[in-house]
Design a protein around this motif. Structure first.
Motif, short mmCIF file in Angstrom:
data_model
loop_
_atom_site.label_atom_id
_atom_site.label_comp_id
_atom_site.label_asym_id
_atom_site.label_seq_id
_atom_site.Cartn_x
_atom_site.Cartn_y
_atom_site.Cartn_z
N UNK A 168 -0.49 -1.47 2.39
CA UNK A 168 -1.40 -0.69 1.75
C UNK A 168 -2.99 -1.44 1.67
N UNK A 169 -3.98 -1.22 0.89
CA UNK A 169 -5.15 -1.72 0.78
C UNK A 169 -5.68 -1.66 -0.32
N UNK A 189 -1.27 -6.30 1.82
CA UNK A 189 -2.31 -5.36 1.60
C UNK A 189 -3.69 -5.71 2.33
N UNK A 190 -4.82 -5.39 1.99
CA UNK A 190 -5.87 -5.64 2.86
C UNK A 190 -7.20 -5.88 1.53
N UNK A 191 -7.96 -6.73 1.87
CA UNK A 191 -9.31 -6.81 1.20
C UNK A 191 -10.68 -6.97 2.42
N UNK A 192 -11.61 -6.24 1.79
CA UNK A 192 -12.73 -6.61 2.65
C UNK A 192 -13.83 -5.23 2.24
N UNK A 229 6.05 0.62 6.47
CA UNK A 229 5.70 2.05 6.02
C UNK A 229 4.28 1.88 5.68
N UNK A 230 3.21 2.53 6.59
CA UNK A 230 1.86 2.35 5.92
C UNK A 230 1.48 3.41 4.83
N UNK A 231 0.48 2.88 3.92
CA UNK A 231 0.46 3.99 2.94
C UNK A 231 -1.10 4.23 2.88
N UNK A 236 1.31 -10.23 -3.68
CA UNK A 236 1.56 -9.70 -2.22
C UNK A 236 2.20 -10.49 -1.48
N UNK A 237 3.14 -10.28 -0.46
CA UNK A 237 3.45 -11.11 0.31
C UNK A 237 2.34 -11.50 1.58
N UNK A 238 1.54 -10.70 2.07
CA UNK A 238 0.48 -10.99 2.90
C UNK A 238 -0.62 -10.31 2.63
#
Length: 286
Positions: free
Chosen positions: A35-36, A63-66, A10-12, A98-100
């Motif tokens: 998410x991000x 989630x994402x970082x950058x 599920x993308x948020x 977070x898991x990833x």
């Protein structure tokens, strides 16, 4: 409560972060969310924790970082210190690790092949790999909207990610599809570790999906399969991906996508489609 199926995430990205989509996802067997750090004006993690802090332990969370806030806009950076700080802030805002954690669109700070860019990518990868080794996340990966510049930067000296997320589906384009597969191959990742995203090119309601019948890419019989469901299912093979992140706030829409997983793609039709895309590209003037 349906049996767990890890193929849907599920993308948020454009989510309202309502509790009901989280509870509905779990009921449908979707127990992964993505998410991000920069979503929702850099408030996504706190919004997610507010909506369902008690539910988050039941989800596999990526989630994402950058991207980082800067004078009314978002700026991209591969600075390892900023990446580390973002991962630490993510842990505080979510109330859990977070898991990833994906390195978000590294191509935004890398233009073309050079030893300097290869070093910048390697340093950024090492930063998130170190965060995972120290327990700030369960693993790490690369999320790329346009991976065409990345395969040439990857060699045996770079850390190996746990997953790669790329655009998927009929609107991804042959150059993106081939670059995505090349990037995964450079790191020796099997399809289970390749994630797709944006299977509808941003919207499942745009007029294109009423004019194109993607069911031609699905094995017969497919009675009852909608064009939206077929579009989503085809995205699992363009490129071949173990998981697809799809954004929705509608439990019924998410349920339709879960139901679509029972159908299989027609390999011959997809090979023909990709060949036609390559031929069209090769006919374009230089």
């Amino acid at each position: 409560m349906r049996e767990r199926d890890p193929r849907i995430v599920l993308g948020l990205h454009r989510s309202r972060y309502e509790r009901r989509i989280l509870t509905s996802a779990l009921e449908l067997g979707v127990d992964a969310i993505d998410t991000s750090f920069n979503y929702r004006g850099f408030s996504a993690h706190t919004a997610l924790a507010t909506a369902g802090s008690d539910l988050l332990p039941r989800f596999e969370l990526s989630t994402k970082v950058g991207f980082f806030p800067a004078a009314g806009r978002a700026e991209h950076s591969l600075d390892p210190c900023r990446l580390r700080e973002a991962v630490e802030q993510t842990n505080r805002d979510l109330g859990r690790a977070p898991d990833l954690v994906f390195l978000h669109n590294p191509e935004r700070s890398l233009t073309g092949f050079s030893a300097a860019n290869q070093d910048r990518l390697g340093t950024a990868c090492a930063a998130v790999e170190r965060a995972a080794a120290e327990g700030l996340c369960g693993g790490w990966g690369i999320s790329s909207w346009d991976p065409r510049s990345l395969p040439g930067l990857v060699d045996g000296t770079l850390p190996r990610p746990d997953a790669v997320m790329v655009r998927a589906g009929l609107l991804a384009g042959i150059d993106v599809l081939e670059a995505s597969e090349a990037l995964a191959a450079r790191w020796g990742l099997d399809p289970a570790r390749l994630w797709g995203m944006s299977p509808f090119g941003g919207s499942a309601t745009q007029p294109l999906w009423g004019k194109l019948d993607p069911r031609v890419f699905i094995q017969e019989p497919h009675d009852g399969l909608s064009a939206v469901q077929a579009t989503f299912r085809v995205a699992c093979w363009l490129p071949r991906a173990g998981r697809i992140a799809v954004g929705t706030d509608s439990p019924s829409h998410l349920g339709e996508l879960v139901d679509a997983l029972q159908y299989q793609a027609d390999a011959g039709s997809l090979r023909t489609y990709r060949r036609l895309l390559r031929e069209q590209r090769d006919r374009q003037p230089l």
